[in-house]
Enzyme design. Structure first.
Site, PDB file in Angstrom:
ATOM      1  N   CYS A  62       0.848  -1.190   0.000  1.00 31.22           N
ATOM      2  CA  CYS A  62       0.000   0.000   0.000  1.00 31.22           C
ATOM      3  C   CYS A  62       0.883   1.238   0.000  1.00 31.22           C
ATOM      4  CB  CYS A  62      -0.906  -0.022   1.233  1.00 31.22           C
ATOM      5  SG  CYS A  62      -1.938   1.442   1.398  1.00 31.22           S
ATOM      6  N   CYS A  79       0.450   3.090   3.560  1.00 32.08           N
ATOM      7  CA  CYS A  79       0.889   2.560   4.862  1.00 32.08           C
ATOM      8  C   CYS A  79       1.878   1.406   4.770  1.00 32.08           C
ATOM      9  CB  CYS A  79      -0.315   2.144   5.692  1.00 32.08           C
ATOM     10  SG  CYS A  79      -1.148   0.665   5.079  1.00 32.08           S
ATOM     11  N   CYS A 116      -7.219  -1.280   1.373  1.00 34.59           N
ATOM     12  CA  CYS A 116      -6.186  -1.759   2.290  1.00 34.59           C
ATOM     13  C   CYS A 116      -6.844  -2.032   3.636  1.00 34.59           C
ATOM     14  CB  CYS A 116      -5.074  -0.724   2.422  1.00 34.59           C
ATOM     15  SG  CYS A 116      -3.828  -1.157   3.658  1.00 34.59           S
ATOM     16  N   CYS A 143      -5.198   0.605   6.440  1.00 35.16           N
ATOM     17  CA  CYS A 143      -5.490   2.048   6.476  1.00 35.16           C
ATOM     18  C   CYS A 143      -6.790   2.427   5.775  1.00 35.16           C
ATOM     19  CB  CYS A 143      -4.325   2.838   5.880  1.00 35.16           C
ATOM     20  SG  CYS A 143      -4.161   2.680   4.089  1.00 35.16           S
ATOM     21  N   CYS A 164      -8.220  -5.689 -10.107  1.00 39.94           N
ATOM     22  CA  CYS A 164      -7.854  -4.572 -10.983  1.00 39.94           C
ATOM     23  C   CYS A 164      -7.492  -3.394 -10.080  1.00 39.94           C
ATOM     24  CB  CYS A 164      -9.050  -4.249 -11.875  1.00 39.94           C
ATOM     25  SG  CYS A 164      -8.708  -3.029 -13.138  1.00 39.94           S
TER      26      CYS A 164
END
Length: 164
Positions: free
Chosen positions: A79, A82, A127, A130, A151
């Protein structure tokens, strides 16, 4: 006779408007508690404009613009907000859609919700640490593996190559 008919129609009209037909309005948006939480100002300060737009406002980057689209290195996609590990390079495949695509996620690190932004239900991915918007998952991926196509907006990811 005309006045009575008008009153009957009026009473029928008022009687038809029941509570079941009223639109339910959410007074409070349900918030999920994430391990990493920051104010909007903190996210704006830490992310680029495009990262902020995609990760925090659930936007979509333009197709074929991601630097990670043709990345073939071995490693982990994390991510961009984070650094939570989300996808492994061996899960990546060329979908031809213009966004990095994966046939599976790193289990437990990606969360899902339903998105109706285009008028039909889609499974949105975020995510799990976060809450940053990643993209969507579809059932048109490789049949020889999971059949799923995650995707993902490339701007929502950073890539960490494996140590040799």
């Amino acid at each position: 006779m005309g006045k009575k008919l008008l009153w009957v129609v009026f009473l029928i009209f008022i009687g038809c408007k029941g509570v079941s037909q009223e639109e339910k309005k959410e007074t409070e948006k349900e918030e999920t508690a994430y391990a990493v939480t920051k104010t909007d100002a903190e996210w704006r300060a830490e992310l680029t404009d495009m990262e902020y737009y995609v990760l925090r406002k659930a936007a979509t980057e333009n197709a074929f613009t991601s630097d990670l689209l043709d990345n073939k290195e071995k490693g982990t996609y994390v991510c961009a907000a984070c650094a939570t590990p989300l996808f492994r390079s061996e899960y990546k495949f060329k979908s031809g859609t213009g966004w990095p695509s994966f046939d599976r996620e790193i289990e437990g690190n990606v969360g899902y919700s339903v998105d109706y932004k285009i008028g039909v239900a889609r499974t949105e991915e975020h995510c799990a640490t976060c809450g940053g918007h990643l993209g969507h998952v579809f059932n048109d991926g490789p049949r020889n593996t999971t059949g799923k196509r995650h995707c993902i907006n490339g701007v929502a990811l950073d890539f960490i190559p494996d140590a040799n």
